[in-house]
Design a protein around this motif. Structure first.
Motif: not given
Length: 353
Positions: A51-56, A130-133
């Motif tokens: 999920f890191t890659g989803i940001y920015g 994403f954090h909830i999931f």
């Protein structure tokens, strides 16, 4: 009616294939590696680390690196907290219905706290979905792998996604100037909005989790955290109409996505083929997530469920049933949380006239 009309509207593109390709590679390489070494029990940790890659998404390289470094590091903490939560519960003998309620309460806190942190760092996408999931899915795993293995996979996946995020710098035509991003400062109204948003996530996730847990206990449904995830979807939006539209699109996209998933499972693909499907769905989701949420959700649904099946094989029929039931519960509650303040203000204005 305008909220329904948005379902059939496609937003303009903005080089969406670039972040889509980065995200697809970021999840494919770790998962295919785990497949080849026979450690799919660690797939869920790689999936959430990716999920890191989803940001920015479309930020300049220096700003994207800061966003992804913060997002990835924060997700590492969430994942660590989740796996420790599961281990502590097992050590203390907390299980069954008691653990379901405990997990709902813990996930509700994660929803509120992570929402505030994401807003404070101005990360995009916003919110704590994403954090909830990630927290609830990992904390729900009964057979936890060794802690060092789980965290090693997560750290390596996060680091790999950071490298992928910077990979376009090798091409001069895609390279952006590297300069230190400016510090983030918030005005008083922004800080107030940040905390109000966190409260909204607390209410939506907590209410959805409570109702889903009650319904699940009586009717035998599982994966109540899916309702919590669906409940916070409508909270992201620039207007009430847009937020209501996201709730509707979440339900419609899930239904279509489940039909697609049923066709994929009918083919009974091998694990390596399922990893290919995950990468393709990740690409499709990122291609449309900023343009048409319903279409993106069609890809997100099989993406999430196939990753779940890889980590812990269960009856696909029950999984599909739980997904649609929990999604409807969560989306309806999320829309209600969005609409309630608007109705209250109108009622208050009417009484004051």
């Amino acid at each position: 009616m305008k909220a329904v009309a948005e379902i059939f509207t496609m937003g303009p593109g903005n080089k969406d294939h670039h972040p889509a390709l980065r995200c697809a590679v970021g999840v494919f390489v770790p998962l295919i590696t785990l497949t080849l070494i026979g450690r799919l029990d660690l797939a869920v940790f790689a999936s959430f680390g990716a999920f890191t890659g989803i940001y920015g998404r479309n930020e300049p390289h220096s700003l994207r690196f800061r966003s992804q470094l913060r997002a990835g590091g924060f997700m590492l903490l969430v994942i660590l907290f989740a796996t420790l939560t599961a281990r502590v519960a097992q050590a203390w003998g907390i299980g069954g219905a008691e653990y379901s309620w405990f997990l709902t309460a813990a996930t509700t806190l994660v929803a509120g706290i992570c929402s505030v942190v994401v807003a404070a760092w101005r990360l995009r996408p916003g919110g704590s979905l994403f954090h909830i999931f990630a927290f609830a899915a990992i904390a729900s795993i009964a057979a936890q792998p060794p802690l060092w293995e789980a965290m090693l996979v997560t750290v390596l996946t996060t680091a790999f996604c950071l490298v992928v995020g910077m990979s376009s710098r090798v091409l001069k035509s895609h390279r952006t100037p590297w300069k230190r991003p400016p510090p983030i400062r918030h005005t008083s109204p922004e800080r107030r909005a940040m905390w109000l948003e966190g409260a909204g996530y607390l209410v939506a996730a907590g209410l959805a989790g409570t109702i889903a847990t009650v319904v699940g206990e009586r009717l035998g449904f599982g994966h109540t955290y899916w309702a919590m995830v669906a409940a916070v979807v409508p909270l992201v939006g620039h207007s009430t109409r847009h937020r209501v539209s996201r709730g509707i699109q979440r339900i419609a996209g899930t239904v279509i996505g489940l039909v697609l998933l049923a066709g994929i499972l009918w083919l009974n693909p091998a694990p390596w083929a399922m990893v290919l499907v995950i990468a393709a769905c990740q690409f499709g989701a990122e291609m449309f997530i900023a343009r048409q949420y319903l279409v993106a959700q069609v890809f997100v649904t099989p993406l999430a469920l196939i990753a779940t099946l890889l980590a812990a094989p269960v009856d696909p029929g029950l999984l599909l049933r739980d997904r649609i039931v929990e999604t409807v519960i969560g989306a309806v509650i999320g829309v209600a949380v969005v609409v309630a303040p608007v109705l209250w203000r109108r009622m208050s204005a009417g009484r004051s006239v």
